[in-house]
Design a protein around this motif. Sequence first.
Motif: not given
Lengths: 292, 251
Positions: B70-71, B144-145, B148
């Motif tokens: 997750g970035y 958002r990360a 994932v």
Amino acid sequence: METLYQLVELFPYAILGSILAGVICSFLGIFIVSQRVVFLGAVLTQVAIAGVAFSFLHIIHIETFIANILGVSIQENNFLQNFEPIFYSLLFAILTVIVFSQTHHQKYLTQDGILGIIFVVAIAVRIMFIQKSPIADIAEVESILKGDILFISQKEFIILALILIFTLSVFTIFRKQLQFVTFDAESASAHGINSKVWLLIFYIIVGTGISLTTRFVGDVFAFAYLIIPSSIGILISKKVKNVFLISVLVGAIVPPISIYFAFKFDFSSGPTAVVTAFLLFLIVFIIKKLRG
Amino acid sequence: MNKEIIKFTDASIGYGKTVVASGINISIAENDFVGIVGPNGAGKTTLLKSLLGNIKLINGNLSKDQIRFGYVPQRDTVQPLLPYTVFDVVMMGRYSLSGSLKKISSEDKRIVEESLAYIGMSDLKDKNYNSLSGGQRQRTLIARALAVEPTVLILDEPTNGMDTPSHYSLLDLITKLHNEKKLTIFLVSHLLTDVANIVKKIILIDKNYFQFGEVEEILSETNLRNTYSSDFHISLVDGEYVITPIHLKKN
């Protein structure tokens, strides 16, 4: 009303083609504007024209080559006639977007700088190609190069329809990947989406759409409709879906209206379409400003 | 001892043939909390990109277990012109997990809602991402990360340019993610004191210098001088590190 009837009777494909060209440009324009690569639109229109100018030199006879492979006669095949200008404008545009898509991570020049170089070189080589063209009248060549909405034929209308179907299909099928890489390419890569490949696909679609549209409706119309409808959409909308809806509606409605005005008041259709779209943009901008 | 999931062996990282940093040996286990610090241009981002597989190692070897990253990018790099909502942005985290033709499922929506709830952004899910404060944007990118469903979370300068309350609130959230979700975390930051106080292991990186190990073992004035070519003073106040550049201390 009489003018309208005359217009529909004389230029039915111009009206329908202008709607398709407006929709293609305004749809692609949303991505161009939101990616902050507006200048790419201007560059592609000029590169496409340079491609058409190159075709007039008849250095490599692509039409003959394809006709031989397919075993058909160029004279009897409607599609192969005038295929070379389309082929070269597409080829030049695709080569440009391939080069451009590889410039994201280099640190020597800005993307604007690279686009600027391509822009002036495209204009320069166009002039050189025209000078060496067997067609004597340079003004005539320029008018052929730049296209005109009023002269959109049935064949060109069909090609525009195919471009629209192709563009919408690709963006619908690969919506997730294209949306993510155009929003945040770095994170998309980190999350396992190959941003380089998807950005390349994105730019090829954009290059294809812009080069072919420019060929039929002219560079001024194509570039203006890449920017103005999407800017109106972004100004008005609070949701991404509505940006698309408004931009595409502006792209579809304004060109046929402006053709009517051009016909009625005896103006050139391309510039009239641009000015009409600009006036709409100005009204929207002022209302937005007044409402705070 | 937790299971080893990432291992760099004698690695050189860089772009093309240009080596940015070399002699990299790192072994990361599950639930490690690793800080990456170093001066600007030292190779922190290059190390992250190598870890993510976005650029190839110039030399050496990188072995990775079955891990999902997750970035969280620097939020200044994400400035959309289109009016994406917070929900839209977090949903993008699910895009890499589903096929092109697959529709967004109710499972995707549930995971997005859960990620938003976890970082305390559920109320803002219909807000325009551009209208958020810096701290809220950063939280959205963290959500958002999380969408994932990662095993390893990478955060690149997450507190850059934030006001003090948002800064500490975000560091608390990152610590909570590590403790509660048992995520392996890589935190890139130029704020030495922050990193030293929340991570377990630290990577000091510069062009010709590389150190990796437990914070207590690596964090020394000598190592910081070697990394930054500047002098630092390290002190412990109420059990917390305070790292000050020497010239600042004199002033």
